[in-house]
Design a protein around this motif. Sequence first.
Motif, PDB file in Angstrom:
ATOM      1  N   LEU A 158     -38.374  42.384 -35.148  1.00 26.54           N
ATOM      2  CA  LEU A 158     -37.986  41.363 -36.122  1.00 26.54           C
ATOM      3  C   LEU A 158     -38.238  41.832 -37.548  1.00 26.54           C
ATOM      4  CD1 LEU A 158     -36.999  38.408 -36.567  1.00 26.54           C
ATOM      5  CD2 LEU A 158     -39.422  37.736 -36.509  1.00 26.54           C
ATOM      6  N   THR A 159     -39.472  42.331 -37.816  1.00 26.79           N
ATOM      7  CA  THR A 159     -39.857  42.697 -39.185  1.00 26.79           C
ATOM      8  C   THR A 159     -39.454  44.112 -39.569  1.00 26.79           C
ATOM      9  OG1 THR A 159     -42.056  43.426 -38.440  1.00 26.79           O
ATOM     10  CG2 THR A 159     -41.832  41.125 -39.133  1.00 26.79           C
ATOM     11  N   GLY A 160     -39.266  44.983 -38.562  1.00 22.98           N
ATOM     12  CA  GLY A 160     -38.946  46.368 -38.858  1.00 22.98           C
ATOM     13  C   GLY A 160     -37.478  46.706 -38.778  1.00 22.98           C
ATOM     14  N   ILE A 161     -36.666  45.806 -38.156  1.00 23.92           N
ATOM     15  CA  ILE A 161     -35.238  46.112 -38.013  1.00 23.92           C
ATOM     16  C   ILE A 161     -34.360  44.910 -38.360  1.00 23.92           C
ATOM     17  CG2 ILE A 161     -33.421  46.814 -36.414  1.00 23.92           C
ATOM     18  CD1 ILE A 161     -35.472  48.472 -34.913  1.00 23.92           C
ATOM     19  N   VAL A 162     -34.553  43.782 -37.665  1.00 28.94           N
ATOM     20  CA  VAL A 162     -33.625  42.655 -37.818  1.00 28.94           C
ATOM     21  C   VAL A 162     -33.606  42.136 -39.256  1.00 28.94           C
ATOM     22  CG1 VAL A 162     -33.088  40.304 -37.099  1.00 28.94           C
ATOM     23  CG2 VAL A 162     -33.814  41.985 -35.397  1.00 28.94           C
TER      24      VAL A 162
ATOM     25  N   MET B  77     -38.808  48.599 -30.186  1.00 31.52           N
ATOM     26  CA  MET B  77     -38.330  47.894 -31.379  1.00 31.52           C
ATOM     27  C   MET B  77     -36.822  47.719 -31.349  1.00 31.52           C
ATOM     28  SD  MET B  77     -40.470  49.583 -34.532  1.00 31.52           S
ATOM     29  CE  MET B  77     -39.442  48.769 -35.754  1.00 31.52           C
ATOM     30  N   LEU B  78     -36.117  48.806 -31.051  1.00 33.33           N
ATOM     31  CA  LEU B  78     -34.657  48.771 -31.058  1.00 33.33           C
ATOM     32  C   LEU B  78     -34.106  47.864 -29.971  1.00 33.33           C
ATOM     33  CD1 LEU B  78     -34.105  52.560 -31.751  1.00 33.33           C
ATOM     34  CD2 LEU B  78     -33.287  50.711 -33.223  1.00 33.33           C
ATOM     35  N   ALA B  79     -34.732  47.915 -28.795  1.00 36.73           N
ATOM     36  CA  ALA B  79     -34.263  47.061 -27.699  1.00 36.73           C
ATOM     37  C   ALA B  79     -34.441  45.588 -28.050  1.00 36.73           C
ATOM     38  CB  ALA B  79     -35.018  47.398 -26.415  1.00 36.73           C
ATOM     39  N   PHE B  80     -35.612  45.222 -28.579  1.00 37.88           N
ATOM     40  CA  PHE B  80     -35.863  43.815 -28.900  1.00 37.88           C
ATOM     41  C   PHE B  80     -35.056  43.376 -30.116  1.00 37.88           C
ATOM     42  CE2 PHE B  80     -39.062  43.951 -25.756  1.00 37.88           C
ATOM     43  CZ  PHE B  80     -39.406  42.643 -25.455  1.00 37.88           C
ATOM     44  N   SER B  81     -34.836  44.260 -31.087  1.00 37.10           N
ATOM     45  CA  SER B  81     -34.004  43.880 -32.236  1.00 37.10           C
ATOM     46  C   SER B  81     -32.563  43.637 -31.781  1.00 37.10           C
ATOM     47  CB  SER B  81     -34.056  44.959 -33.316  1.00 37.10           C
ATOM     48  OG  SER B  81     -33.451  46.161 -32.880  1.00 37.10           O
ATOM     49  N   SER B  82     -32.084  44.421 -30.819  1.00 36.70           N
ATOM     50  CA  SER B  82     -30.737  44.205 -30.282  1.00 36.70           C
ATOM     51  C   SER B  82     -30.638  42.845 -29.604  1.00 36.70           C
ATOM     52  CB  SER B  82     -30.374  45.315 -29.286  1.00 36.70           C
ATOM     53  OG  SER B  82     -30.395  46.585 -29.909  1.00 36.70           O
ATOM     54  N   LEU B  83     -31.683  42.481 -28.844  1.00 38.24           N
ATOM     55  CA  LEU B  83     -31.706  41.175 -28.186  1.00 38.24           C
ATOM     56  C   LEU B  83     -31.731  40.038 -29.210  1.00 38.24           C
ATOM     57  CD1 LEU B  83     -34.217  41.881 -25.273  1.00 38.24           C
ATOM     58  CD2 LEU B  83     -31.738  41.574 -25.088  1.00 38.24           C
ATOM     59  N   LEU B  84     -32.494  40.225 -30.280  1.00 43.35           N
ATOM     60  CA  LEU B  84     -32.590  39.198 -31.313  1.00 43.35           C
ATOM     61  C   LEU B  84     -31.273  39.036 -32.064  1.00 43.35           C
ATOM     62  CD1 LEU B  84     -36.125  40.064 -32.742  1.00 43.35           C
ATOM     63  CD2 LEU B  84     -35.491  37.920 -31.634  1.00 43.35           C
ATOM     64  N   LEU B  85     -30.580  40.146 -32.285  1.00 48.85           N
ATOM     65  CA  LEU B  85     -29.339  40.091 -33.051  1.00 48.85           C
ATOM     66  C   LEU B  85     -28.156  39.585 -32.238  1.00 48.85           C
ATOM     67  CD1 LEU B  85     -29.690  43.420 -35.042  1.00 48.85           C
ATOM     68  CD2 LEU B  85     -29.400  41.150 -36.060  1.00 48.85           C
ATOM     69  N   THR B  86     -28.234  39.675 -30.923  1.00 46.14           N
ATOM     70  CA  THR B  86     -27.103  39.272 -30.080  1.00 46.14           C
ATOM     71  C   THR B  86     -26.676  37.823 -30.314  1.00 46.14           C
ATOM     72  OG1 THR B  86     -27.634  40.911 -28.393  1.00 46.14           O
ATOM     73  CG2 THR B  86     -26.270  39.047 -27.709  1.00 46.14           C
TER      74      THR B  86
ATOM     75  N   ALA C 183     -44.524  43.082 -24.991  1.00 45.70           N
ATOM     76  CA  ALA C 183     -43.274  42.433 -25.382  1.00 45.70           C
ATOM     77  C   ALA C 183     -43.442  41.706 -26.717  1.00 45.70           C
ATOM     78  CB  ALA C 183     -42.817  41.463 -24.300  1.00 45.70           C
ATOM     79  N   GLY C 184     -44.572  41.032 -26.909  1.00 42.67           N
ATOM     80  CA  GLY C 184     -44.831  40.357 -28.181  1.00 42.67           C
ATOM     81  C   GLY C 184     -44.928  41.339 -29.330  1.00 42.67           C
ATOM     82  N   PHE C 185     -45.553  42.479 -29.071  1.00 40.69           N
ATOM     83  CA  PHE C 185     -45.672  43.517 -30.098  1.00 40.69           C
ATOM     84  C   PHE C 185     -44.295  44.054 -30.492  1.00 40.69           C
ATOM     85  CE2 PHE C 185     -46.158  48.068 -31.123  1.00 40.69           C
ATOM     86  CZ  PHE C 185     -46.986  47.972 -32.223  1.00 40.69           C
ATOM     87  N   TYR C 186     -43.460  44.367 -29.493  1.00 44.57           N
ATOM     88  CA  TYR C 186     -42.119  44.864 -29.766  1.00 44.57           C
ATOM     89  C   TYR C 186     -41.266  43.806 -30.466  1.00 44.57           C
ATOM     90  CZ  TYR C 186     -42.934  48.886 -26.683  1.00 44.57           C
ATOM     91  OH  TYR C 186     -43.410  50.038 -26.112  1.00 44.57           O
ATOM     92  N   PHE C 187     -41.461  42.540 -30.080  1.00 43.99           N
ATOM     93  CA  PHE C 187     -40.700  41.451 -30.701  1.00 43.99           C
ATOM     94  C   PHE C 187     -40.972  41.390 -32.198  1.00 43.99           C
ATOM     95  CE2 PHE C 187     -40.626  37.088 -32.288  1.00 43.99           C
ATOM     96  CZ  PHE C 187     -39.348  36.678 -31.941  1.00 43.99           C
TER      97      PHE C 187
END
Length: 321
Positions: free
Chosen positions: A89-93, A202-211, A81-85
């Motif tokens: 963050l750095t690869g999408i958000v 990556m996409l799942a965690f970026s979606s969570l971060l952007l929400t 989870a930390g890796f995906y976060f």
Amino acid sequence: MHDNEPLFMQKSSLSRPLLGLFLLILLGFNWGTGFSIARFATTNGVPPVGYSFWQSLGPAITIGSIALLRARSLKLNFSRAGFYFICGLTGIVIPNTTMYLAAPHLPAGIVAMIVNIVPIVAYPMALLAGLETFNWQRIGGILFALCGLVLIILPASSLPSAGMVPWALSTLITPVSFAACSIFVSRYRPADCDSLDLAAGMLAFSSLLLTPMVFFTHSFYGFHFPFTSPDWIVLLEIILSSIGYILYFQLIKVAGPVYFSMVDTIVVLTGLMWGYFIFGEHLNQWTASSVLMIVFALLLVTQQQRAATLSAIDAAHENNA
């Protein structure tokens, strides 16, 4: 995000040049088209943060569904989870949101050119991280790219207006963030994490971060029924982004990382082409010179990357013989 599975080291992965070339052009055309689509969407009522949200959530659902249809169990634990976060963050958000914020204020071709200097930015970062060795040809490419960027930013007659300069500078955050993500993935990617897992995570965690960002900034974009032009444009880019991930995986499978390293040059040229046809963007003497320098810089840096990759493949085959 170059996949490093054993398939890369098979000679058969380089044995279909025509198919590889077709996929390379298709992927570069796909990614290069996205810059003009983003400019059209963000100048026609779609908030940049809201646009970024849909470009994460839509492909996340698509890629996650593909993974589930392949009967894959997407592993998730605390370290994963930390890796995906961090990747999200750095690869999408950060890079996507920065790029979409700048899109309404800059020519689409200029955005495409700045964003796609990732290989040039990644090399000195990889050098500092101990992941690459010093090479004068790549250093020469970096210097050409810097000169190209200077020709965009400093001459008063380069960009259509002086107010675009801060936006051009802010757009540099995007390739720096993409490059940082690639270095992080190269160093800390779990051994059992293939590209499909990585993209879905990556996409799942970026979606969570952007929400929360979308709702705190009141930037959520709701679709209308019947669909309006911006709705269709957002949906089109969701489809293109999802197809882009699939093309990425297939290109790596068919042609390996040697072909993939050339995609940035095609993306830049495609972005410039669509900027001309859709928005009537013309290159003046400064921006034309900048394009030539940055394309040449990309060729210098990625040509050395291709040569190094081929040497690694040959060495692997010799060791396995």
